[in-house]
Design a protein around this motif. Structure first.
Motif, mmCIF file in Angstrom:
data_model
loop_
_atom_site.group_PDB
_atom_site.id
_atom_site.type_symbol
_atom_site.label_atom_id
_atom_site.label_comp_id
_atom_site.label_asym_id
_atom_site.label_seq_id
_atom_site.Cartn_x
_atom_site.Cartn_y
_atom_site.Cartn_z
ATOM 1 N N UNK A 16 -3.237 -7.645 3.268
ATOM 2 C CA UNK A 16 -2.241 -6.837 3.985
ATOM 3 C C UNK A 16 -1.734 -7.600 5.208
ATOM 4 N N UNK A 17 -2.648 -8.197 5.956
ATOM 5 C CA UNK A 17 -2.283 -8.910 7.183
ATOM 6 C C UNK A 17 -1.404 -10.122 6.865
ATOM 7 N N UNK A 18 -1.763 -10.844 5.833
ATOM 8 C CA UNK A 18 -0.978 -12.038 5.465
ATOM 9 C C UNK A 18 0.401 -11.645 4.922
ATOM 10 N N UNK A 19 0.476 -10.562 4.140
ATOM 11 C CA UNK A 19 1.779 -10.100 3.640
ATOM 12 C C UNK A 19 2.661 -9.647 4.797
ATOM 13 N N UNK A 20 2.039 -8.995 5.777
ATOM 14 C CA UNK A 20 2.764 -8.549 6.971
ATOM 15 C C UNK A 20 3.364 -9.769 7.689
ATOM 16 N N UNK A 21 2.552 -10.790 7.889
ATOM 17 C CA UNK A 21 3.048 -11.993 8.580
ATOM 18 C C UNK A 21 4.139 -12.693 7.778
ATOM 19 N N UNK A 22 3.908 -12.845 6.471
ATOM 20 C CA UNK A 22 4.853 -13.596 5.635
ATOM 21 C C UNK A 22 6.204 -12.895 5.503
ATOM 22 N N UNK A 23 6.226 -11.583 5.725
ATOM 23 C CA UNK A 23 7.502 -10.862 5.631
ATOM 24 C C UNK A 23 8.087 -10.573 7.002
ATOM 25 N N UNK A 24 7.399 -10.994 8.054
ATOM 26 C CA UNK A 24 7.907 -10.757 9.406
ATOM 27 C C UNK A 24 7.834 -9.303 9.828
ATOM 28 N N UNK A 25 6.897 -8.568 9.237
ATOM 29 C CA UNK A 25 6.768 -7.144 9.582
ATOM 30 C C UNK A 25 5.931 -6.993 10.849
ATOM 31 N N UNK A 26 6.211 -5.979 11.646
ATOM 32 C CA UNK A 26 5.467 -5.795 12.895
ATOM 33 C C UNK A 26 4.043 -5.298 12.632
ATOM 34 N N UNK A 27 3.238 -5.357 13.667
ATOM 35 C CA UNK A 27 1.817 -5.021 13.528
ATOM 36 C C UNK A 27 1.592 -3.576 13.111
ATOM 37 N N UNK A 28 2.550 -2.693 13.435
ATOM 38 C CA UNK A 28 2.337 -1.286 13.068
ATOM 39 C C UNK A 28 2.919 -0.930 11.700
ATOM 40 N N UNK A 29 3.398 -1.933 10.964
ATOM 41 C CA UNK A 29 3.899 -1.666 9.609
ATOM 42 C C UNK A 29 2.725 -1.341 8.686
ATOM 43 N N UNK A 30 2.987 -0.540 7.674
ATOM 44 C CA UNK A 30 1.947 -0.093 6.747
ATOM 45 C C UNK A 30 2.071 -0.882 5.446
ATOM 46 N N UNK A 31 0.983 -1.486 5.008
ATOM 47 C CA UNK A 31 1.014 -2.294 3.783
ATOM 48 C C UNK A 31 0.144 -1.619 2.718
ATOM 49 N N UNK A 32 0.719 -1.380 1.562
ATOM 50 C CA UNK A 32 -0.039 -0.761 0.470
ATOM 51 C C UNK A 32 0.000 -1.644 -0.764
ATOM 52 N N UNK A 33 -1.154 -1.900 -1.345
ATOM 53 C CA UNK A 33 -1.227 -2.603 -2.627
ATOM 54 C C UNK A 33 -1.249 -1.552 -3.726
ATOM 55 N N UNK A 34 -0.326 -1.644 -4.648
ATOM 56 C CA UNK A 34 -0.234 -0.677 -5.737
ATOM 57 C C UNK A 34 -0.488 -1.384 -7.065
ATOM 58 N N UNK A 35 -1.294 -0.783 -7.918
ATOM 59 C CA UNK A 35 -1.569 -1.370 -9.227
ATOM 60 C C UNK A 35 -0.533 -0.841 -10.211
ATOM 61 N N UNK A 36 0.545 -1.600 -10.365
ATOM 62 C CA UNK A 36 1.665 -1.198 -11.229
ATOM 63 C C UNK A 36 2.667 -2.345 -11.284
ATOM 64 N N UNK A 37 3.689 -2.184 -12.115
ATOM 65 C CA UNK A 37 4.806 -3.120 -12.143
ATOM 66 C C UNK A 37 5.677 -2.885 -10.913
ATOM 67 N N UNK A 38 6.628 -3.767 -10.674
ATOM 68 C CA UNK A 38 7.544 -3.614 -9.554
ATOM 69 C C UNK A 38 8.297 -2.290 -9.585
ATOM 70 N N UNK A 39 8.674 -1.850 -10.787
ATOM 71 C CA UNK A 39 9.394 -0.580 -10.903
ATOM 72 C C UNK A 39 8.564 0.590 -10.398
ATOM 73 N N UNK A 40 7.259 0.559 -10.633
ATOM 74 C CA UNK A 40 6.390 1.608 -10.111
ATOM 75 C C UNK A 40 6.488 1.668 -8.589
ATOM 76 N N UNK A 41 6.502 0.503 -7.960
ATOM 77 C CA UNK A 41 6.588 0.454 -6.499
ATOM 78 C C UNK A 41 7.973 0.883 -6.017
ATOM 79 N N UNK A 42 9.028 0.537 -6.766
ATOM 80 C CA UNK A 42 10.378 1.012 -6.413
ATOM 81 C C UNK A 42 10.400 2.538 -6.453
ATOM 82 N N UNK A 43 9.790 3.112 -7.498
ATOM 83 C CA UNK A 43 9.789 4.568 -7.605
ATOM 84 C C UNK A 43 8.935 5.198 -6.504
ATOM 85 N N UNK A 44 7.794 4.546 -6.187
ATOM 86 C CA UNK A 44 6.939 5.059 -5.113
ATOM 87 C C UNK A 44 7.735 5.186 -3.823
ATOM 88 N N UNK A 45 8.592 4.192 -3.546
ATOM 89 C CA UNK A 45 9.368 4.202 -2.292
ATOM 90 C C UNK A 45 10.509 5.219 -2.351
#
Lengths: 361, 361
Positions: B41-70
């Motif tokens: 989560x911390x490395x993904x936050x840094x690599x995307x330039x997201x701030x420290x208070x951003x929320x990172x979730x790992x989802x077990x699914x295809x990309x479309x599952x994550x698009x629908x989640x959002x």
């Protein structure tokens, strides 16, 4: 220090599915990969005893995603579900029904309490149910329910029979067609001994037709069985699947069938479970460990610690020996551990674990 | 025959993530695995330039599952979304909004048509939008949208800014915080070069608070961000995750940061894309191949075949040479192929592909 998993997923994997031979994955929108998907579907159908017209869908998700796909995708507000709730996964089925606005009632069981015909009496008298949801093996408590009792009940009262087979597939007898089942849920990281992240759902044709006739609106496009069906007929999935796990699944299913199919797999798991239970016979006689009063799955031996201390035993096994059992949460945290018998475990592993338990206790 | 993937997922994997060193997976409900999840989560936050208070979730699914989640998990009937629909994945965003009863309008683009400020004019005049959904790189058409234009538009009109970064993360510049983003979606099988089946969602804290304040009811318990958050604070996921892919992700992210982070990764991909485009310069001059008129992502070079024949080229490359490009469906099936520049590809691979294209054409 060795690392040995007696947990119920992930489990110890077989050498032939641990690594992809070439290391690289193929592009999957091809006829060749359709052939692999179709082969997986056909082998899963055979291994579960499902008829030729049953629908098999590979879903890229955890087992819970597939449970939700079935509950929310096959039932609606016009249904009424009877949920066997004898632990965390039964509770999850109930939550899913509630979340999707499907009327339901539960048959609740405590640890040590065996599912019996009279528990289904009130539901039988009340009537009006359209489906039954059960975790054939409630892995949180380690109870294997009486499948014949439930199958007969569903037949008598004309219910759609849904079995979460995640913790029992290839560990306990299952015969989709003979038992008149309408849906089963399978997950990659249990007896299939693959990495987590892939699930399978098998629907009877009458269940598939129910979705169409009642026009059950999909709660999610990701978990839409209509879309899955439209793609499955050409051997594909709607979205990029867990390609690597599917390749390993094909390999694993081929071996399973070559080694005698479901019956042989169940026999091997049963022998391993019985071997382990015999090895802890002394500890049981001495009262240091007890087994639950309810029927057990071949997949798992729940260890009851009458005087507590389960947490400490778990800690010592994992930290000092690299041996992992499944801990429990909540009220049973200090009195229950679960030993899995799935995956690439051997009687030598059982001997080691029984020896360590003896040392510690 | 070699097998070389120029497809956009799966892609060629790096040796260090192709195989798990020990072959076995660990039990995951442990502090150690929580540490691995947190590190990812911390490395993904840094690599995307997201701030420290951003929320990172790992989802077990295809990309479309994550698009629908959002889409279904962050917005509701009180919202009004502007969807940039310039291809199959933009269309998917629109479908998802429609499916979940979220009012939306689209800005539709054809192939070759570049997103320009005046296309956003009608939406700006109409007003009343609360969010914007865009596939930062619409991989079906290979268009890289003007992120600065969209970021400014969202800022000016106070829209929640949602970017599907599946096809652009680590290939094109991305700065979550500077661009005022509220959600991005990442998938394992693109520039991360891992097997498919794992996705990540990063939400801004104001997006997370929106879900709470507006009390957006989760459409699915499997994709419930509240549950994900409750588990993420202790470094866990609600359900059994794709443990094997997460281990490989940790390894991959560590290397990416050691090799210079996102900026260096984007530079490498850019260099690879430019190298390939230079190598097919002759074919372009001769009019055998053209590039689209719209801006391109570094992740992909779309090859336009002015006189058709794309299907035959795809067939020859894959069947005779084991070299895989992304075909297109529908109206563009015979005029468009896409060459990916993600994963473990080299200039030697580019030389081979350019040579084969030259031979065939």
């Amino acid at each position: 220090m060795i690392q040995k998993l007696f947990t119920l997923g992930p489990v110890e994997m077989y050498e032939y599915t641990r690594e992809r031979p070439s290391g690289q994955l193929p592009y999957f929108r091809t006829e060749e990969f359709s052939g692999i998907n179709n082969e997986c579907a056909e082998r899963l159908r055979r291994l579960s005893g499902a008829p030729a017209d049953a629908h098999v869908y590979l879903l890229t998700c955890s087992g819970t995603g597939a449970m939700e796909a079935v509950v929310g995708g096959c039932f609606g507000a016009d249904d009424r579900l009877l949920v066997i709730d004898g632990g965390g996964f039964g509770h999850r089925f109930a939550e899913l029904a509630g979340h999707h606005g499907i009327p339901y009632e539960t048959v609740s069981l405590m640890f040590n309490e065996t599912l019996t015909p009279d528990m289904l009496g009130p539901a039988a008298s009340a009537g009006g149910f359209t489906g039954l949801l059960v975790n054939l093996h409630e892995t949180i408590m380690g109870q294997l329910y009486d499948k014949d009792l439930l199958a007969a009940f569903c037949r008598e009262h004309d219910l759609y029979f849904v079995g979460d087979a995640i913790g029992s597939f290839l560990a306990d007898p299952l015969d989709f067609e003979k038992d008149g089942m309408d849906a089963i849920i399978i997950s990659s990281q249990k007896a299939l001994a693959l990495p987590p992240g892939l699930a399978a759902v098998i629907l009877s044709d009458r269940m598939y037709k129910k979705i169409m006739v009642q026009d059950i609106k999909p709660f999610s496009l990701y978990f839409d069985f209509r879309d899955a069906e439209a793609n499955a007929v050409r051997g594909q999935t709607p979205f990029t699947p867990a390609v690597g796990t599917i390749l390993a699944l094909r390999e694993r299913l081929e071996r399973l069938e070559a080694e005698g199919g479901a019956e042989a797999a169940v026999s091997r798991t049963k022998a391993l479970a019985e071997d382990f239970r015999a090895r802890i016979g002394g500890l049981i006689e001495q009262g240091r460990i007890a087994l639950p009063a309810h029927p057990l799955s071949n997949a798992c031996t729940p260890l009851v610690f009458p005087e507590g201390g389960a947490g400490k035993v778990w800690q010592m096994l994992s930290q000092e020996h690299g041996v992992w059992l499944n801990p429990n949460g909540g009220a049973l945290a200090d009195t229950l551990l679960r030993v899995g018998h799935l995956g690439a475990l051997t009687t030598e592993d059982n001997a080691m674990l029984a020896g360590l338990l003896s040392d510690i206790l």
